[in-house]
Write an enzyme that holds these catalytic residues in place. Structure first.
Site, PDB file in Angstrom:
ATOM      1  N   THR A  44      33.197  45.506  88.105  1.00 50.65           N
ATOM      2  CA  THR A  44      33.449  45.624  89.536  1.00 50.65           C
ATOM      3  C   THR A  44      33.602  44.277  90.232  1.00 50.65           C
ATOM      4  O   THR A  44      33.881  44.224  91.429  1.00 50.65           O
ATOM      5  CB  THR A  44      32.312  46.408  90.212  1.00 50.65           C
ATOM      6  OG1 THR A  44      31.075  45.730  89.985  1.00 50.65           O
ATOM      7  CG2 THR A  44      32.230  47.825  89.666  1.00 50.65           C
ATOM      8  N   VAL A  47      36.520  38.782  88.594  1.00 51.59           N
ATOM      9  CA  VAL A  47      37.117  38.523  87.276  1.00 51.59           C
ATOM     10  C   VAL A  47      37.223  39.814  86.478  1.00 51.59           C
ATOM     11  O   VAL A  47      38.208  40.045  85.769  1.00 51.59           O
ATOM     12  CB  VAL A  47      36.319  37.451  86.505  1.00 51.59           C
ATOM     13  CG1 VAL A  47      36.875  37.273  85.093  1.00 51.59           C
ATOM     14  CG2 VAL A  47      36.389  36.123  87.236  1.00 51.59           C
ATOM     15  N   ARG A 133      28.804  28.133  75.765  1.00 52.99           N
ATOM     16  CA  ARG A 133      29.922  27.196  75.570  1.00 52.99           C
ATOM     17  C   ARG A 133      29.578  26.016  74.673  1.00 52.99           C
ATOM     18  O   ARG A 133      30.398  25.601  73.846  1.00 52.99           O
ATOM     19  CB  ARG A 133      30.411  26.680  76.926  1.00 52.99           C
ATOM     20  CG  ARG A 133      31.193  27.701  77.718  1.00 52.99           C
ATOM     21  CD  ARG A 133      31.559  27.159  79.085  1.00 52.99           C
ATOM     22  NE  ARG A 133      32.185  28.187  79.912  1.00 52.99           N
ATOM     23  CZ  ARG A 133      32.191  28.169  81.234  1.00 52.99           C
ATOM     24  NH1 ARG A 133      31.609  27.160  81.879  1.00 52.99           N
ATOM     25  NH2 ARG A 133      32.770  29.138  81.912  1.00 52.99           N
ATOM     26  N   CYS A 166      36.703  27.050  84.224  1.00 55.75           N
ATOM     27  CA  CYS A 166      38.049  27.157  84.795  1.00 55.75           C
ATOM     28  C   CYS A 166      38.696  25.784  84.994  1.00 55.75           C
ATOM     29  O   CYS A 166      39.884  25.601  84.685  1.00 55.75           O
ATOM     30  CB  CYS A 166      37.992  27.907  86.115  1.00 55.75           C
ATOM     31  SG  CYS A 166      36.724  27.302  87.260  1.00 55.75           S
ATOM     32  N   SER A 196      37.238  30.948  95.123  1.00 55.12           N
ATOM     33  CA  SER A 196      37.080  31.965  94.077  1.00 55.12           C
ATOM     34  C   SER A 196      36.135  31.507  92.980  1.00 55.12           C
ATOM     35  O   SER A 196      35.467  32.334  92.351  1.00 55.12           O
ATOM     36  CB  SER A 196      38.442  32.314  93.472  1.00 55.12           C
ATOM     37  OG  SER A 196      39.069  31.161  92.932  1.00 55.12           O
ATOM     38  N   GLY A 197      36.047  30.202  92.748  1.00 56.73           N
ATOM     39  CA  GLY A 197      35.150  29.703  91.719  1.00 56.73           C
ATOM     40  C   GLY A 197      33.688  29.966  92.020  1.00 56.73           C
ATOM     41  O   GLY A 197      32.856  29.958  91.113  1.00 56.73           O
ATOM     42  N   LYS A 250      30.343  19.726  82.816  1.00 59.60           N
ATOM     43  CA  LYS A 250      31.033  20.736  82.014  1.00 59.60           C
ATOM     44  C   LYS A 250      32.378  20.201  81.547  1.00 59.60           C
ATOM     45  O   LYS A 250      32.761  20.367  80.381  1.00 59.60           O
ATOM     46  CB  LYS A 250      31.244  22.018  82.823  1.00 59.60           C
ATOM     47  CG  LYS A 250      29.996  22.843  83.044  1.00 59.60           C
ATOM     48  CD  LYS A 250      30.315  24.046  83.933  1.00 59.60           C
ATOM     49  CE  LYS A 250      29.060  24.824  84.285  1.00 59.60           C
ATOM     50  NZ  LYS A 250      29.355  25.951  85.213  1.00 59.60           N
ATOM     51  N   ARG A 272      34.885  20.887  96.516  1.00 60.09           N
ATOM     52  CA  ARG A 272      35.220  22.235  96.990  1.00 60.09           C
ATOM     53  C   ARG A 272      36.133  22.101  98.212  1.00 60.09           C
ATOM     54  O   ARG A 272      35.807  21.358  99.149  1.00 60.09           O
ATOM     55  CB  ARG A 272      33.944  22.987  97.355  1.00 60.09           C
ATOM     56  CG  ARG A 272      34.140  24.458  97.615  1.00 60.09           C
ATOM     57  CD  ARG A 272      34.458  25.246  96.364  1.00 60.09           C
ATOM     58  NE  ARG A 272      33.282  25.482  95.538  1.00 60.09           N
ATOM     59  CZ  ARG A 272      33.344  26.098  94.354  1.00 60.09           C
ATOM     60  NH1 ARG A 272      34.497  26.529  93.875  1.00 60.09           N
ATOM     61  NH2 ARG A 272      32.249  26.282  93.638  1.00 60.09           N
ATOM     62  N   HIS A 279      42.805  26.311  91.824  1.00 63.27           N
ATOM     63  CA  HIS A 279      42.298  24.943  91.802  1.00 63.27           C
ATOM     64  C   HIS A 279      43.451  23.941  91.687  1.00 63.27           C
ATOM     65  O   HIS A 279      44.500  24.234  91.091  1.00 63.27           O
ATOM     66  CB  HIS A 279      41.386  24.722  90.588  1.00 63.27           C
ATOM     67  CG  HIS A 279      40.080  25.452  90.649  1.00 63.27           C
ATOM     68  ND1 HIS A 279      39.613  26.096  91.770  1.00 63.27           N
ATOM     69  CD2 HIS A 279      39.121  25.613  89.689  1.00 63.27           C
ATOM     70  CE1 HIS A 279      38.432  26.623  91.510  1.00 63.27           C
ATOM     71  NE2 HIS A 279      38.109  26.356  90.254  1.00 63.27           N
ATOM     72  N   GLN A 354      42.503  30.017  89.388  1.00 68.25           N
ATOM     73  CA  GLN A 354      41.159  29.970  88.810  1.00 68.25           C
ATOM     74  C   GLN A 354      40.709  31.308  88.245  1.00 68.25           C
ATOM     75  O   GLN A 354      40.047  31.375  87.211  1.00 68.25           O
ATOM     76  CB  GLN A 354      40.159  29.494  89.884  1.00 68.25           C
ATOM     77  CG  GLN A 354      38.721  29.389  89.408  1.00 68.25           C
ATOM     78  CD  GLN A 354      37.939  30.674  89.556  1.00 68.25           C
ATOM     79  OE1 GLN A 354      38.214  31.483  90.452  1.00 68.25           O
ATOM     80  NE2 GLN A 354      36.972  30.888  88.680  1.00 68.25           N
TER      81      GLN A 354
END
Length: 372
Positions: A44, A47, A133, A166, A196-197, A250, A272, A279, A354
């Protein structure tokens, strides 16, 4: 950072402009008896909903589809490809029984808690969080960049494959073809990252703040602790002892792992900006070998998943707006770095969606690799 909360109406929409559209009368081939059984965790969320759109757009085959989410979202009904599905509780016993591929995008805590359970049931987990990751046993994959990392992953043999961050995906889609040609020694990245990130709720807050500020009201600051509309600020990830924030680190660590090069020097500054879902990144590259801008342009033109937007005469270059809801990463401002000798440096500007290539599309492409 990944988008996790819901913002759009759960009904899955038709493909948007810039993505492949079906011809009238085309028979839908996604639902097939010989396809894998697919589960979507976080169905829901932003993504999760994009997973469904990508599955439709790419005719990803599946014989069954299971939509999983938290207990709070369980019981919701979602329409997808002319069928209606009931969202099931992720924590329910047997949630992953019979699942071949599980696409996760519900945050690192959920992935750490339920990813191993999915693997134990025999599923290949494609995880969009940061949970796994940097685990040396988990492939970190961009299909156009390092598909060889998945050589040992097979359907029916439970495993986890990690989706990179992303910003890393968008950057390396453009930098890797050049790296293969001239070897990057050092990369300096400045990112301009969309709402959105930080999740769909952040996208809604940006809309609300914009309206409030234009009406002369104090902005609502629930997601971010400062005004976002008409403002930019350092990425909201926690700042570490070394002065970098987690988002920046990251990019450093993931680039080294994906390129299998512990010596490549990477530094990043992540910002941001008040943009909805794509992005932008300014990337400076220092090479071991000479690489002129014309050759670089030809290399990028031939690279899969990359579109060049580089019209100096019209001053037209990539923008977040133009790449939103599109698959390809756009690259422009391709020029020689005048501060480096012997044509061993380039500057490029990169934009990518993104939610799409930075998350859902990359994950579904990984799933596609499992079917080959």
């Amino acid at each position: 950072m990944q988008a996790a909360a819901a913002v759009r109406h759960p009904r899955v929409l038709a493909p948007s402009a810039g993505r492949p559209r079906r011809r009238p009368g085309t028979v839908r081939m996604a639902l097939r008896e010989d396809g894998p059984s697919v589960a979507i965790v976080g169905a829901t969320g932003a993504v999760g909903q994009e997973f469904l759109r990508v599955i439709t757009d790419r005719d990803f085959p599946y014989r069954s589809l299971r939509l999983l989410a938290s207990e709070r979202s369980a019981g919701k009904r979602l329409a997808f490809e002319d069928r209606e599905y009931t969202v099931q509780d992720l924590a329910a016993p047997g949630a992953f029984d019979g699942v071949d591929i599980a696409l996760f995008s519900a945050g690192g805590g959920v992935s750490r808690k339920y990813g191993p359970a999915a693997v134990a049931s025999g599923a290949v987990v494609v995880d969009n969080s940061s949970a796994f990751r940097m685990d040396p046993e988990v492939p970190l994959v961009i299909p156009e960049v390092n598909p060889e990392a998945m050589a040992s992953v097979r359907l029916g043999q439970g495993a986890i494959v990690a989706n990179p961050n992303c910003s890393t995906i968008i950057c390396l889609m453009a930098a890797t073809p050049l790296h293969r040609h001239a070897k990057v020694l050092r990369m300096v990245v400045s990112t301009y990252q969309a709402a959105s990130g930080a999740g769909a709720a952040a996208m809604e807050e940006l809309k609300l703040q914009t309206k409030e500020v234009l009406e002369g009201k104090a902005p609502t600051c629930n997601i971010f602790k400062q005004q976002y509309a008409f403002n930019i600020f350092s990425h909201n990830a926690p700042v570490l002892e070394n002065g970098y924030n987690e988002e920046e680190m990251k990019m450093v660590k993931e680039t080294r792992k994906i390129w299998n090069d512990k010596d490549v020097k990477v530094t990043a500054t992540c910002i941001r900006v008040p943009v909805m879902r794509a992005h932008a990144e300014s990337v400076n590259l220092q090479f071991e070998k000479s690489l002129d801008e014309d050759t670089a342009r030809e290399i990028l033109r031939a690279a899969p998943g990359v579109t060049i937007v580089d019209d100096r005469s019209a001053n037209r270059f990539p923008t977040p707006l133009e790449v939103s809801d599109k698959d390809d990463v756009a690259v422009g401002r391709i020029r020689q770095d005048l501060s480096q000798d012997d044509k061993r440096g380039l500057d490029i500007f990169v934009c990518g969606d993104q939610i799409r290539k930075g998350a859902a599309l990359n994950a579904v492409q990984i799933a596609e690799m499992l079917l080959k």
